[in-house]
Enzyme design. Structure first.
Site: not given
Length: 943
Positions: A318, A360, A664, A733
């Site tokens: 969870e 670039d 850019d 668990e």
């Protein structure tokens, strides 16, 4: 006046001609092919501009000169999308089932209701975190509107007016001067040394001269008699007639490309979606199986359903979505400190899996400041120190080149603009051509006062530079005579020279001298320098013809300049190489210029790199392009268009690469958006580039990309760490529940309420602390992970099973040991039996304690925890301590005992649990030691 395509307008005479041009049905020549006088007729205007009433009518007819605002969904849509993510759906289902269990319980347990609400709270928290990050990132307010200048100067009815740029219409006569931004696509009708910077559209950094003359049919952006929206005037002045506005401009065409490019999902998005599907499917399937297994035992439907719910909840992490979001947010903050602003959380991890960077050149690898690095005169080089437009540095042995630099400085129209910020946080800039700016700076380094020189030798005539002669000449009055100052391409200047002057002594330009000059020019060019020759001639009068001013010259020498690479880029490129990242330069500049810069920064190291131009890309089909990119050679792409750049990105992605793209200009926007991670420049970049990108470099430096990649890889490593941490206790668990089922025990060893308390109360904070782990030292010495590699790789799953299996054996053994030691038969146990309450308390406490040591174990993959330091992550220790304290509260406080059905544990119980809890850490340390010994053995390192 405007077309739906990209060609300039065509003549047709009046409104009818305009309509025909717009539809494309009139086979007439384009305006770029017309003489100046014919342009006004074709565009139905005059040299005095449009009358006010006609301008208003055209504004109504063609609309405002602005790009369409990007459609933004209502605020609730992206917020709702956070709840439709599969992991969110899994949590919502878990919450719904918890609510259902509460409704079916007899008597109803308010704790179940509280935890159902808590799960929903986690869903809401995850949604709010994700929505806040994405929404704030995408709210770059109307970037394209900011890109286009807000005002412009026009002639309306012969009167000069300054108007909002959005009111420009086809037929308007625009006045242009150095420093202006161009507001629409225009045909130049008058040019006085006019030059523009087309970098936002073409990526080419050099200023390009403009002419009013007709040109032959060429692609629009190559027409030297046109200027385009989004570009800047860097020198001279002129007038131009608008032929396209708004979305029909070249800028608008690129905008449409960017808008049409889909935003690519990052590798982590795909991995999390796949993981959520698997976890959800496994949880539902195993829960359903347990429900079916329990029914034949005679248990009623409701308890069986509650039991199956516990199994399902045990498998659903969870706290994972919140942990994931916050871990990514930590990465965002770390990158911000390294000048990298992340707009999308998931882009953090995408950087870490990058395999190809398409970068670039200008401004990213270089400083975007032309700098003279060498002056050649008298057969001798004179190195120049210092970079940029600040006059910091000096010219070696300046006396022999003072006259050369004086003449070059006089033959310039640019000017240097000092920083507006007195604190010096801003840099100097050049108003005009950057090449001329570099000449002004080197003159200042040589100690020349050009203002005094210009006052002593005022300019009387000029012959502007053009691409045919490749020269610029200015005529100055000096003393009793006049002098022509010439600069230009070495070949052109040398062809006009008859004499040479070295160190103040003149002589004939012999073939031997000419060969020496050619050799020096070639040597400078081979270093990637842009070379200019400088010459002069004495004149008799102030108004010579151009041929007279530019013939019989005396050569003074050569000047070599470059846009210097950023000093930190070389190390960053080397780091990317070590990390297995391929770097491809993609630029609009000339191949020789691109290769020279690539060699300086280390992108190219071999003698034969593969240099591909846009024209060659046009001739390739997709198969040929794929074959080209598959070659292991060093690759440079030069003279490329926005379409080329996006096509290359798509081809790399087709090969399974994770592609980062830097840019850019507006021309980079489509590729930035289409890439896995688009990286825009923050200081020099255009707003449209920043809008399209996922990340913005505040300092424009490639080195920040390398730093961001390192942090991105650390984020992915940390995600795997807390996945191991979170899922390993799920095994602890689940296994006791399965063991109890097959052993015939009527109750669950750990309830859904307890599982949720572990998941939400004890595990989230340590997982967050794991997400803040710094990068491991060798993170950039590993190859990038494959796009096809799963989060749950074999190594991750193996480690989950290894650590989770140890936890499961320990807590399952503790449970049955305590149940058996009570001496009570299985069938006599109820939920109110004290021994049962103590046993499930020990299971919950055992998982919490073992997770504390598990968190220490998963901090490293192979390094011993002792080498990094047990106390080196204090947040993790504090989070683990909080989990243990919460568990103690659940064990001892009566209100929480009532909610969780727990009982107080004594000191012996805690001692046993603490001892068992250390086993995962001890076992994992042994595993790491074995891995290190095996690695050393393979390397031949003695033990």
């Amino acid at each position: 006046m405007m077309r739906t395509g990209t060609d300039p307008l065509v003549p047709g005479g009046g409104a009818a001609g305009v309509a025909g041009a717009t539809s494309g049905s009139t086979p007439c020549p384009a305006v770029l092919e017309l003489a100046t006088g014919e342009v006004f007729t074709a565009l139905d205007t005059s040299r005095r501009g449009l009358a006010a009433d006609r301008a208003r009518a055209r504004l109504e007819q063609y609309g405002a000169n602005e790009l369409p605002r990007a459609g933004r969904p209502a605020v609730w849509r992206p917020l709702l999308a956070q709840f439709t993510d599969l992991f969110a759906v899994v949590l919502i289902v878990a919450s719904g089932l918890t609510f259902m269990a509460y409704g079916l319980q007899e008597p109803r347990d308010v704790g179940t209701l509280q935890l159902a609400v808590a799960i929903l709270g986690v869903v809401v928290l995850n949604a709010v975190i994700g929505f806040a990050q994405e929404y704030s990132a995408e709210r770059t307010a109307q970037a394209l509107e900011a890109m286009v200048p807000h005002t412009c100067r026009v002639l309306r009815g012969g009167e000069r007016l300054e108007l909002p740029a959005r009111e420009l219409v086809p037929g308007d006569v625009v006045l242009l001067e150095a420093g202006d931004a161009v507001s629409a696509d225009c045909r130049v009708v008058e040019a006085h040394e006019l030059a523009v910077n087309n970098a936002p559209l073409t990526g080419e950094s050099n200023a390009v001269g403009r002419t009013a003359d007709a040109v032959t049919a060429v692609p629009p952006l190559e027409a030297r008699n046109c200027v385009f929206m989004g570009t800047d005037v860097v020198a001279g002045s002129g007038r131009a007639v608008v032929f396209a506005t708004g979305p029909t401009t070249e800028f608008g065409r690129i905008y449409r490309l960017a808008a049409a490019a889909p935003r690519q999902k990052t590798p982590l998005q795909l991995q999390v979606a796949s993981m959520a599907r698997r976890v959800a499917g496994a949880a539902l399937a195993i829960g359903a199986l347990m429900f079916v297994v329990r029914l034949p035992t005679g248990e009623s439907v409701v308890p069986s359903f509650v039991f199956a719910l516990g199994v399902m909840v045990a498998l659903v992490p969870e706290g994972l979505p919140a942990t994931l979001s916050v871990s990514l947010a930590i990465g965002v903050r770390r990158m911000a400190r390294r000048q990298a602003l992340i707009k999308q959380l998931l882009a953090v991890e995408a950087l870490g899996s990058t395999t190809v960077v398409c970068t670039d050149k200008t401004g990213t690898l270089t400083q975007a400041e032309m700098t003279v690095s060498q002056v050649w005169a008298g057969r001798q080089p004179h190195p120049v120190s210092g970079v940029g437009y600040a006059p910091d540095g000096q010219v070696a042995d300046v006396a022999p080149v003072r006259e050369l630099l004086r003449v070059a400085g006089l033959c310039c129209n640019a000017r240097l603009v000092p920083p507006a910020d007195p604190a010096g946080r801003e840099r100097r800039r050049v108003l005009g051509d950057t090449t001329e700016g570099a000449l002004l700076v080197v003159a200042a380094k040589a100690g020349l006062d050009l203002s005094a020189e210009e006052a002593a030798a005022p300019r009387v005539t000029e012959f502007p530079f053009d691409s045919t002669r490749k020269l610029m000449t200015t005529v100055h009055k000096g003393g009793a005579g006049y002098q022509a100052c010439v600069k230009g391409a070495p070949v052109e200047v040398l062809a006009r020279c008859v004499e040479v002057e070295w160190e103040g002594r003149g002589g004939q330009l012999t073939e031997q001298e000419r060969a020496a000059v050619v050799g020096a020019s070639d040597a400078l060019a081979s270093q990637g320098l842009r070379v200019l020759a400088v010459a002069r001639r004495e004149l008799d009068g102030p108004r010579p013809t151009q041929d007279e001013a530019e013939s019989g010259l005396t050569l003074l020498g050569l000047v070599g300049m470059l846009d210097p690479p950023r000093p930190e880029v070389t190390d960053a490129v080397a780091a990317c190489r070590r990390a297995g990242i391929r770097i491809v330069m993609v630029t609009g500049d000339h191949p020789l210029t691109g290769e020279a810069v690539a060699r300086r920064v280390g992108i190219v190291r071999r003698p034969d790199p593969l240099v591909v131009t846009g024209a060659r890309l046009d001739a390739m089909d997709d198969e040929a392009l794929d074959a080209l990119l598959a070659e292991p050679s060093e690759l440079l792409l030069c003279r490329v268009s926005p379409e080329h750049k996006m096509r290359v990105v798509t081809a790399f992605q087709r090969r399974g690469e994770v592609v980062a793209v830097t840019g850019d200009g507006a021309n980079d926007a489509p590729a930035l958006k289409h890439a896995d991670i688009g990286v825009a420049m923050g200081a020099s970049g255009t707003d449209v580039a920043r809008e399209a990108a996922s990340m913005v470099l505040l300092d424009d430096s490639f080195a920040s990309i390398a730093a961001a990649v390192r942090l991105g890889r650390a984020v992915y490593q940390n995600i795997r760490k807390f996945l191991v941490y979170l899922f390993s206790h799920n095994i602890g668990e689940l296994v006791p529940i399965l063991a109890a089922t097959f052993a015939g025990f009527p109750l669950v060893p750990i309830s859904a309420v307890q599982i949720l308390a572990i998941d939400l109360g004890s595990d989230v904070l340590p997982a967050l602390a794991l997400g803040a782990e710094p990068p491991e030292p060798d993170v950039m010495d590993r190859p990038p992970r494959s796009r096809r590699e799963r989060l749950f790789s074999a190594a991750v799953v193996g480690r989950i099973l290894f650590l989770g299996g140890i936890q499961a054996v320990c807590v399952t053994g503790v449970f049955f040991w305590h149940i058996t030691a009570s001496g009570i038969p299985f069938d006599d146990f109820t939920e109110d039996t004290l021994a049962y309450q103590e046993a499930i308390t020990m299971v919950q406490a055992g998982i919490v304690l073992s997770q504390f040591f598990n968190a220490l174990a998963v901090r490293t993959d192979r390094q011993s925890i002792l080498s990094v330091g047990l106390l080196s992550n204090p947040a993790l220790l504090a989070a683990g301590g909080f989990g243990v304290a919460l568990m103690a509260a659940i064990s001892y406080l009566p209100p929480l005992q009532a909610v969780f059905n727990t009982a107080p544990l004594d000191a012996d119980d805690w001692a046993v649990l603490a001892g068992l809890g250390t086993l995962p850490l001890i076992a994992d340390e042994a595993r790491k030691a074995w891995l290190r010994r095996r690695a050393n053995h393979r390397k031949g390192v003695p033990r």
